[in-house]
Scaffold this active site. Structure first.
Site, PDB file in Angstrom:
ATOM      1  N   TRP A 311      -7.395  -1.649  -5.332  1.00 49.00           N
ATOM      2  CA  TRP A 311      -8.459  -1.044  -4.835  1.00 49.00           C
ATOM      3  C   TRP A 311      -8.351  -1.335  -3.191  1.00 49.00           C
ATOM      4  CZ3 TRP A 311     -12.332  -3.034  -1.646  1.00 49.00           C
ATOM      5  CH2 TRP A 311     -13.608  -1.962  -1.610  1.00 49.00           C
ATOM      6  N   HIS A 312      -7.963  -2.091  -2.678  1.00 45.89           N
ATOM      7  CA  HIS A 312      -7.769  -2.373  -1.452  1.00 45.89           C
ATOM      8  C   HIS A 312      -6.968  -1.423  -0.610  1.00 45.89           C
ATOM      9  CE1 HIS A 312     -10.294  -6.256  -2.017  1.00 45.89           C
ATOM     10  NE2 HIS A 312     -10.504  -6.066  -0.651  1.00 45.89           N
ATOM     11  N   GLY A 313      -5.680  -1.027  -1.239  1.00 41.25           N
ATOM     12  CA  GLY A 313      -4.801  -0.087  -0.311  1.00 41.25           C
ATOM     13  C   GLY A 313      -3.866   0.465  -1.492  1.00 41.25           C
ATOM     14  N   PHE A 456     -10.007   1.132   3.567  1.00 43.08           N
ATOM     15  CA  PHE A 456     -10.017   1.011   2.223  1.00 43.08           C
ATOM     16  C   PHE A 456     -10.927   1.552   1.471  1.00 43.08           C
ATOM     17  CE2 PHE A 456      -9.092  -3.110   4.728  1.00 43.08           C
ATOM     18  CZ  PHE A 456      -7.613  -2.865   4.764  1.00 43.08           C
TER      19      PHE A 456
END
Length: 456
Positions: A311-313, A456
């Site tokens: 989800w962050h990257g 993000f």
């Protein structure tokens, strides 16, 4: 548009506040705030306002469809709507990563700002409607405002619909609430401009320029980044909460001195709370949570944190960062947590801080080669080493007191004496005025940068 930019502080926010409080009713104020939010979002990328509008209409209609059905038809409506949201996220955020992993031509698709955050807002609204936590809202303006509300639109906190549902219809305003909200906003602005931004060049010098860093340089860079990302992200969340108070909303707290944690389990109860609770309620518990045999709990933790990293990257370093935290959570669940609870708290704190800081190297580095390079230095395998030219140039006299001060604030929060001082109205006003003056000076000099979580 950036909260710390002259355009926002001197043009957008004053005009938005003037128009908002001139509105004769909550309905009119909702329309004004929605229009302002779309202008805020579309300031740099107007084309993605269409994406925002399209996702809003899809989720508005989908919630109504889910609410009108029962049984299997209700499940199908949720699955279709959730699939549309996840497909949009996959196309814009992960298409290049998937293509690169499969050896296919990489498409050039710009990443819309905040898509990870507002997609999670949409999903939580749909899922909670499906769970009958509340009926679907038939006022499209209220649904659109929930999704697009500009204080939390770009980088959170992730707000559940239920949290602000009543305030979409009824809000109270007062000079005291507006003053408190502005005070909170200024504190967040100071965290960003007076702590995170001055530390950033030091972290950048080590991560981006230092070749084969030694023990001191590697830990200096990793520690600087740990402080930068905390004060940058916590600063944004604090600003969002303050703006929410001004407009009559109560947004959730996102950080509780996470670097004071004595375990990784405790860290995730204190860091990015709105995200960790989102994954807990919408993924971990539906997977089975901690029910059943231990191995299923461990599996659920790993799955959740692999997806948290993704989800962050869209990069393997983020996936491995999620796996890193997942493994520590499994170890603590399997028995390490009981051992830590019997040890003096400083031992657990040192363990958690070291694990988190090593993890930030995965999060910040562009590839695994750089991760291994920095970890080698942090392990002392190159000796103490000296500061290379880039790091030496970035290390300013300011850092000699700012780094220890920032570290103490990150771990302990405000000292008790300062908290008592805040109870004195004149002292509190003087401190806030000083912080505001210093922040405005930095903004006037152009000495600010985008928030880290915008990516993000």
């Amino acid at each position: 548009m950036l909260f710390a930019s002259p355009t926002f502080l001197f043009v957008f926010l004053p005009l938005c506040l003037a128009a908002y409080f001139a509105g004769p009713s909550v309905k009119a104020r909702n329309a004004i705030l929605l229009a302002a939010s779309l202008v805020f979002y579309g300031w740099g990328e107007p084309v993605y306002v269409l994406l925002m509008a399209g996702m809003t209409l899809v989720n508005y209609a989908a919630a109504l469809a889910i609410d009108a059905r029962d049984g299997a038809a209700r499940q199908r409506a949720l699955a279709l709507a959730a699939g549309i949201n996840l497909l949009a996220l996959a196309v814009f955020k992960y298409a290049g990563f998937i293509a690169l992993t499969l050896g296919l031509p990489v498409p050039r698709i710009p990443l819309p700002l905040g898509i990870s955050f507002f997609t999670f807002h949409c999903l939580s609204y749909l899922i909670d409607t499906y769970r009958r936590r509340f009926p679907a809202n038939r006022d499209v303006t209220q649904v659109a405002l929930y999704i697009a509300l500009f204080p939390q639109l770009i980088a959170g906190p992730i707000v559940r619909y239920k949290t602000i549902a009543k305030r979409l219809a009824v809000r109270r305003h007062s000079l005291g609430r507006a003053s408190a909200g502005m005070r909170i906003f200024i504190i967040g602005l100071a965290q960003k401009l007076l702590i995170a931004d001055p530390i950033a060049p030091l972290a950048d010098a080590v991560f981006d320029h230092a070749k084969a860093p030694g023990l001191i340089e590697a830990w200096l860079g990793a520690g600087a980044y740990a402080l930068q990302i905390y004060f940058d992200f916590a600063g944004y969340s604090t600003m969002a909460i303050g703006l929410g108070v001004i407009f009559g909303f109560t947004l959730p707290r996102n950080f509780r001195t996470p670097y004071a944690s004595a375990s990784i389990t405790e860290f995730w109860r204190r860091w990015h709370i709105s995200l960790s609770t989102w994954f807990r309620d919408y993924l971990y518990i539906p997977l089975g949570g901690n029910r059943g045999p231990a191995w299923k709990t461990w599996r659920n933790l790993i799955v959740v944190f692999l997806l948290c990293g993704l989800w962050h990257g869209a990069a393997w370093t983020f996936v491995l960062w999620g796996a890193w935290h997942g493994v520590f959570l499994v170890l603590e669940r399997a028995g390490l947590g009981r051992v830590l609870s019997r040890l003096p708290r400083p031992v657990g704190w040192a363990y958690a801080l070291a694990a988190v800081t090593l993890g930030w190297v995965l999060f910040r580095s562009p590839d695994m080669g750089r991760v291994l390079d920095l970890w080698t230095g942090m392990a002392g395998l190159r000796g103490l080493g000296g500061l290379q030219a880039a790091t030496h140039a970035a290390l300013q006299p300011l850092h000699l007191w700012l780094l220890p001060l920032a570290g103490a604030l990150a771990v302990f929060g405000l000292p008790g004496g300062l908290r008592r001082l805040r109870g004195l109205a004149w002292a509190d006003a003087a401190v806030i005025a000083l912080l505001l003056a210093l922040c405005l000076l930095k903004v006037a000099w152009g000495a600010y940068s985008p928030f880290l979580y915008f990516r993000f």
